[in-house]
Design a protein around this motif. Structure first.
Motif, PDB file in Angstrom:
ATOM      1  N   UNK B 435       0.863  -1.187   0.000  1.00  0.00           N
ATOM      2  CA  UNK B 435       0.000   0.000   0.000  1.00  0.00           C
ATOM      3  C   UNK B 435       0.898   1.235   0.000  1.00  0.00           C
ATOM      4  N   UNK B 436       0.659   2.100  -0.969  1.00  0.00           N
ATOM      5  CA  UNK B 436       1.421   3.354  -0.992  1.00  0.00           C
ATOM      6  C   UNK B 436       0.767   4.310   0.008  1.00  0.00           C
ATOM      7  N   UNK B 437       1.493   4.604   1.043  1.00  0.00           N
ATOM      8  CA  UNK B 437       0.918   5.370   2.162  1.00  0.00           C
ATOM      9  C   UNK B 437       0.341   6.717   1.710  1.00  0.00           C
ATOM     10  N   UNK B 441      -6.185   6.580   1.833  1.00  0.00           N
ATOM     11  CA  UNK B 441      -6.972   7.544   2.630  1.00  0.00           C
ATOM     12  C   UNK B 441      -7.537   6.881   3.884  1.00  0.00           C
ATOM     13  N   UNK B 442      -7.271   5.566   4.017  1.00  0.00           N
ATOM     14  CA  UNK B 442      -7.776   4.866   5.203  1.00  0.00           C
ATOM     15  C   UNK B 442      -9.269   4.607   5.155  1.00  0.00           C
ATOM     16  N   UNK B 443      -9.764   4.264   3.956  1.00  0.00           N
ATOM     17  CA  UNK B 443     -11.208   4.042   3.822  1.00  0.00           C
ATOM     18  C   UNK B 443     -11.632   2.678   4.361  1.00  0.00           C
ATOM     19  N   UNK B 444     -10.637   1.759   4.601  1.00  0.00           N
ATOM     20  CA  UNK B 444     -10.823   0.397   5.134  1.00  0.00           C
ATOM     21  C   UNK B 444     -11.474  -0.594   4.150  1.00  0.00           C
ATOM     22  N   UNK B 461      -6.328   6.343   8.432  1.00  0.00           N
ATOM     23  CA  UNK B 461      -4.864   6.276   8.491  1.00  0.00           C
ATOM     24  C   UNK B 461      -4.409   5.312   7.378  1.00  0.00           C
ATOM     25  N   UNK B 462      -3.187   5.487   6.873  1.00  0.00           N
ATOM     26  CA  UNK B 462      -2.704   4.545   5.850  1.00  0.00           C
ATOM     27  C   UNK B 462      -2.704   3.106   6.379  1.00  0.00           C
ATOM     28  N   UNK B 463      -3.133   2.180   5.525  1.00  0.00           N
ATOM     29  CA  UNK B 463      -3.186   0.777   5.902  1.00  0.00           C
ATOM     30  C   UNK B 463      -1.900   0.051   5.529  1.00  0.00           C
ATOM     31  N   UNK B 464      -1.804  -1.198   5.986  1.00  0.00           N
ATOM     32  CA  UNK B 464      -0.582  -1.965   5.783  1.00  0.00           C
ATOM     33  C   UNK B 464      -0.936  -3.426   5.452  1.00  0.00           C
ATOM     34  N   UNK B 465      -0.232  -4.004   4.470  1.00  0.00           N
ATOM     35  CA  UNK B 465      -0.489  -5.423   4.118  1.00  0.00           C
ATOM     36  C   UNK B 465       0.619  -6.289   4.698  1.00  0.00           C
TER      37      UNK B 465
END
Lengths: 131, 488, 591
Positions: B435-437, B441-444, B461-465
């Motif tokens: 995920x490109x931070x 947009x942190x939409x989930x 918040x930016x997500x992470x894989x």
């Protein structure tokens, strides 16, 4: 059918068949007729050529257009299956690609009835043994 | 007159006549050649004509057809056989099927001509049971030819008899090899035996047998009708006539084409084939099926013929031609063909039975990023030994896809091993989703769609894989509306 | 014969046209390694599928390497058998084969006697690259009363298939599956027990690896020997004494009769007896049956079944039960010597020593694997107790002797126990092809003509030819005798009988090449047919060394009839010494 017993028999039969064909092809002849061939190799059938053939036979009859519809082998244009060839008397055959039932309907209505060209014509791109 | 790239000799009647009506064939000169042979030529004349035409076997080997006939004609026996090899098996190849479905009489006529030339009265077509349409049309054609007296006894009032029967194959690739094919027809296990004895000496039921492929036969009537000198004007010095290819893969106009020998790969792919789909970059073309190799940009201007393709590290094969673009991983391509050979090896000789499996396993490791650089040397050595020691053509050529990709795409192998990357982005095990931070947009949405719960992150918040958990299904990427998910 | 000249490893050699590179190299003393190739020279049994590719050599001007076992020499050929290219190829192919072979050599039945193991040693294989991630082809284990198949160890040499199909015409084995999963077995991967297998064991005799082995009964025998409540007796078949020595490094053809008896005694058998005794008994019964049928036939009885066929080979019995059930009333009804021995031991002898049937354990030492199956046939059991409890092969006996820390070579010679250990020379020759019918002839001739034979050897019945014919003059009556060894050859004679074209009065059939000396339970010949010939010689030598050479002269046989059986073919003899056969042709069901 009497058996072919000599080469002369074969030549005679071939010549008869050829002149019959020429008659059917020529523009100014009462026996001239529209000839439609459907590419019915395995690839054609897999893409729906049989539905197209059934539709053409039925639609042409319903619309009172006299034509011979027959099957033939693979025309080679796998990317554009099903493919059909339409030959109107006195004209060169034209090959249409991507022919589904709608397209076949369009070909009858536009090309066969009114000589208007429709999209999907595949131009000849090869020599034959005779030219 | 327009100069087209294709000439339809073998495909002359395909897509023109109704294959279920013999009269349409006769109207286009079918059986005239047979008539000419029987009434005007001696068997020796026929063989001479075929020899002069320069026709070579279209099944892959390229053995001179006239010479093959001559050998069979010189072996005396109470019964000889003409066999048509219609066991087309290369992945993606359908030339023979098209000929049989579109112009069955060409093959029947040619078999009878061959029978006349070598002194055989029985013909057998070994055809795979997976070709029901071809089988149906052949049966109709044989019945009609018998009815018209063009096959059967005393053809054209002569003393020459010729009858043709069908034999069905269960679809084993190795049965395309002529000794295996003969064993299969005899009801034995389809596996090769050592030559000599060649089938021309001891073939079907121990009798002299001439085996030719469908396309080879389909050339014969026209050679007789138009003459060897007409035919041998077409093509290159050592490969005469045309070749039918089943053009497939990433070209715009996939399909059946027939070009004179000597046409370049560029002409085939970019002119007849209409170039690469979606404007992508050409990467390689695979000829010769599982026995062939991958040719690259630098081979595009090579004139196609038997000898040039072998010199370039591939082979003519039966005519499959698969075009690849930048999205094709060449290690995976080699693996694909090996997978096929592993499945289709008969198991008789150890290098083919076990060696190909080991090649496949090594390729699999490489595509999973588990390879080491020494593996490349092992791949090459195993490939060379399998080629050098296998019993039949299947094993002798099966490592070609590996060797040709090693030769032409070595860097791609190295990238898999050293960088754990698949440059074409095809090897799933080497892909990672990120995920490109900045874009996230942190939409989930991605976290909610992930089937294995690999994505974490606070709302807005930016997500992470977590790539340890990720199964690379691509669902997140499809769901993301902000182009925040990429594959690396 | 046309000759061709060629060079192998820079040495010139001239050979007959049609000679393979492998054989030509042998003439020069160059020993090209072969694995799948097998040739029993002089017998016409050859396996050359060209499958393993170990024997490849480089031929100048040829694109790829040539399998030397199946490539003929041509004029001017230049061959190299150990270039770098060849050695690398050979080792790589061997690594391939080993990569798909279990590594449990330490516990494998063939360990130390395995051609694959030997090849790995010869080629100096020290590791198998990539073994840690190499998949193995696996198959179910197949157990039968005689043969155990562990196809994980099959290397597709196809020797067993050739023996089963071409030599024996049994057709129980053929290749199945394709590619990596291919192996050899019965159709549809059925169990061998459900197939037409005759348990002749010729597949086991030629298998280069541990894929085909005998069912091992040594443990059972050790258990019986150490059970104080059991009386354990042993019988040894004639062919065993001519081959057992090979397992202890003795020259093939060394007779070890006396040493074998000593070894068995030291192993703890209470009585060491001889199957040869029962062979003499067989001659009495079978010979009487033959004479009976002959007399009827010569007297004009058209109903009588001729030719009479011998019935002492259990693989042959299985063969006709499967393939010629309609002719099951032609073979002699006489049981095989192994079973006659068991029946007499558990009645006559058990009574004599006053041991209950269930406390008497009868062990047989046989050159044969079909004997294991025969021993457990229902018709040879009384209330579930078999006449013969355990049948061991010659190989298993060698293992037993080794485990008992006995060095056979240095053991003294001892004699068999009485009464079931006495035998004549006629019984000894049961171990070779032609021997049973020769023994029968010696007795039948004297009983029929009432004259003494001047010369007991019938040379016309001897030899290694697969089908032999001889006419013996029985006092003016010519008796036509046929002999076949190898079931494929037997099939030819049976087809003749079926077609009503047989000229014979009596036919001897043995399933294995050379007769029992070439049995499936013998020490492995590893394709050396000279071993079979040496064993044959030894058997005839044992016969010549005997004082008594005709079965009817065996005093203990005479006594057995006097004390117990009455006369040959008596009711008691019928009950104990004769059998009946079954139609097994329809037995195969594919589930």
């Amino acid at each position: 059918m009497t058996k072919i017993k000599t080469i002369a028999d074969l030549v005679k039969l071939r010549d008869e068949l050829q002149s019959k064909q020429a008659l059917a092809d020529s523009a100014d002849n009462a026996e001239s007729i529209i000839q439609i061939k459907i590419g019915m190799g395995t690839s054609g059938i897999a893409s729906g050529a049989k539905d197209v053939m059934d539709f053409l036979i039925e639609a042409l009859e319903k619309r009172n257009i006299e034509a011979i519809v027959s099957q033939t082998g693979d025309m080679g244009y796998s990317y554009a299956e099903p493919t059909i060839s339409v030959k109107k008397p006195g004209k060169s055959p034209i090959i249409f690609g991507y022919v589904n039932v709608q397209k076949a309907d369009e070909i009858i209505e536009k090309y066969i009835k009114r000589d208007e060209l429709v999209e999907g014509v595949i131009p000849v791109n090869y020599h034959t043994i005779d030219n | 007159m327009t100069k087209y790239k294709q000439i339809r000799i073998v495909l002359n009647n395909c897509g023109v006549i109704d294959p279920e009506n013999i009269e349409e064939s006769i109207a286009r000169d079918s059986y005239m050649a047979l008539g000419k042979c029987i009434t005007e030529m001696t068997p020796q004349d026929v063989i001479k004509e075929i020899k002069e035409s320069g026709l070579r076997g279209r099944g892959g080997g390229g053995f001179p057809t006239g010479l093959k006939w001559e050998i069979a004609s010189k072996n005396h026996a109470d019964q000889k056989y003409v066999v048509c090899n219609a066991d087309e098996g290369d992945p993606g190849a359908f030339m023979d099927r098209s000929v049989l479905e579109g112009d069955p009489h060409a093959v029947l006529e040619a078999m009878a001509i061959c029978g006349y030339a070598i002194g055989a009265t029985k013909g057998l077509i070994y055809i795979r049971a997976e070709y029901p349409m071809a089988i149906k049309r052949l049966k109709i054609a044989i019945d009609q030819a018998l009815e018209y007296g063009l096959l059967g006894n005393n053809i054209f009032g002569s003393k020459f008899d010729f009858n043709i029967e069908l034999r069905y194959g269960a679809g084993a690739f190795v049965c395309g090899e002529e000794t295996s094919l003969i064993h299969s027809m005899e009801g034995l296990r389809g596996e090769p035996t050592i030559k000599p004895p060649f089938p021309a000496e001891k073939g079907y039921l121990g009798k002299p047998t001439n085996v030719n492929n469908v396309e080879t036969f389909a050339c014969v009537p026209i050679i007789i009708r138009k003459g060897a000198s007409w035919f041998n004007k077409i093509g290159t010095e050592k490969s005469k006539g045309t070749k039918v290819f089943a053009l497939a893969g990433k070209v715009n106009n996939v399909g059946l084409i027939e070009v004179p020998m000597g046409t370049t790969l560029r002409e085939v792919i970019f002119e007849i084939g209409g170039g690469i789909q979606n404007g992508k970059k050409f990467k390689a073309v695979q000829t010769g099926g599982p026995s062939g190799g991958c040719l690259t940009e630098k081979h595009l201007d090579t004139p196609i013929d038997f000898d040039n393709l072998i010199a370039a590290g591939s082979m003519m094969g039966s005519g499959g031609m698969i075009v690849m673009d930048e999205d094709n991983c060449m290690v995976s391509v080699a693996k694909f063909y090996l997978d096929f050979t592993v499945e289709e090896s008969c198991g008789k000789c150890s290098p083919c039975r076990i060696g190909n499996k080991r090649l496949y396993e090594l390729l699999e490791r490489i595509t999973k990023g588990q390879g080491v650089m020494d593996d490349l040397q092992r791949l090459r050595n195993m490939s060379n030994v399998i080629k050098d020691t296998s019993l039949c053509g299947l094993g002798q050529t099966s490592p070609n896809p590996v060797l040709s990709t090693l030769d032409n795409f070595y860097d791609e192998y190295v990238a898999h091993i050293k960088d754990h990357k698949c440059p074409a982005g095809q090897c799933k095990d080497l892909m990672k989703y990120f995920i490109i931070a900045e874009n996230c947009v942190g939409c989930t949405a991605c976290a909610r769609v992930c089937p294995v719960g690999a994505i974490t992150g606070e709302k807005k918040e930016p997500h992470f894989i977590n790539s340890e958990i990720c199964i690379k299904c691509g669902a997140c990427m499809e769901r993301c509306k902000f182009d925040a998910i990429i594959i690396k | 014969m046309e000759k061709v000249k060629l060079s192998i490893d820079n040495k010139l050699v001239e050979v007959e046209k049609g000679t393979t590179i492998y054989k030509a190299a042998k003439q020069l003393g160059i020993d090209i390694p072969v694995l799948c190739y097998m040739n029993l020279e002089g017998l016409g049994i050859e396996n050359k599928p060209g499958g393993c590719r170990i024997c490849v050599v480089e031929v100048e001007g040829r694109r790829n390497l040539a399998p030397s076992c199946s490539t003929d020499c041509t004029e001017g050929m230049v061959v190299h058998t150990h270039t770098m290219r060849v050695i690398n190829a050979r080792r790589t192919v061997m690594e391939f084969i080993l990569s798909d072979h279990p590594k449990d050599c330490l516990t494998c039945a063939k360990s130390g006697n395995c051609e694959l193991q030997d090849m790995a040693v010869k080629l100096g294989i020290r590791e198998i690259p990539g073994q840690e991630y190499a998949a193995m082809s696996t198959y179910k284990m197949d157990f039968s009363p005689s043969i155990i198949r562990d196809l994980d160890k099959c290397i597709m040499c196809r020797r067993c298939e050739m023996m089963c199909n071409e030599f024996q015409t049994v057709g129980a084995l053929s290749a199945f599956n394709r590619g990596f999963q291919s192996a050899v077995g019965p159709a549809f991967e059925m169990d061998i027990e459900d197939s037409t297998c005759t348990y002749c064991g010729q597949c086991v005799a030629v298998c280069p690896t541990g894929a085909l082995t005998e069912k091992d009964h040594t443990r059972d025998v050790i258990n019986a020997l150490s059970d104080p409540t059991k009386t354990v007796i042993v019988q040894t078949a004639p062919a065993v004494r001519a081959a057992l020595g090979e397992e202890f490094g003795l020259k093939p053809g060394t007779l070890v009769t006396g040493k074998m008896v000593t070894a068995l005694r030291r192993l703890g058998f209470n009585y060491v007896f001889d199957t040869d005794f029962a062979a003499d008994l067989t001659i009495m019964e079978e010979g009487t049956e033959l004479l009976g049928r002959l007399t009827k036939f010569l007297g004009g009885d058209k109903e009588v079944k001729l030719p009479i066929l011998t019935s002492c080979c259990p693989a042959w019995v299985n063969f006709f039960e499967h393939n010629f059930p309609e002719m099951k009333d032609i073979p002699s009804t006489a049981r095989s010597p192994q079973q006659m021995f068991g029946a007499i031991a558990k009645t006559y002898f058990a009574d004599k020593i006053k041991v209950k049937r269930e406390d008497l354990v009868v062990v047989s030492i046989m050159p044969c694997l079909a004997k294991k199956y025969e021993a457990q046939r229902d018709e040879f059991k009384v209330d579930g107790n078999p006449d013969v409890d355990f049948s061991l092969s010659t190989r298993e006996l060698a293992h037993l002797i080794k485990q008992a820390n006995l060095d056979l070579k240095t053991l003294p010679d001892e004699d068999f126990d009485k009464p079931l250990g006495e035998s004549t020379g006629a019984a000894v020759i049961f171990g070779v092809t032609g021997g049973v019918i020769e023994a029968a002839t010696r007795t039948a001739y004297e009983l029929h003509t009432g004259k003494k034979l001047a010369k007991v050897e019938f040379e016309q019945l001897r030899g290694m030819e697969f089908i032999r014919k001889a006419t013996i003059d029985f006092n003016g009556t010519p008796i036509n005798i046929g002999i076949a060894h190898g079931l494929g050859n037997a099939r030819k004679l049976l087809d003749e009988i079926k077609a009503g074209k047989s000229e014979f009065h009596a036919i001897e059939i043995m399933a294995c090449p050379g007769g029992c000396i070439g049995g499936g339970g013998q020490p492995l010949h590893h394709s050396d047919s000279s071993i079979l010939k040496a064993r044959t010689k030894a058997i005839y030598a044992e016969d010549e060394g005997k004082v008594l050479r005709k079965s009817h002269e065996n005093p203990y046989i005479i006594k057995l009839y006097e004390e117990f059986l009455g006369k040959p073919m008596s009711e008691k003899a019928h009950h104990l010494l004769h059998t009946h056969y079954f139609d097994k042709s329809g037995k195969i069901e594919i589930s």
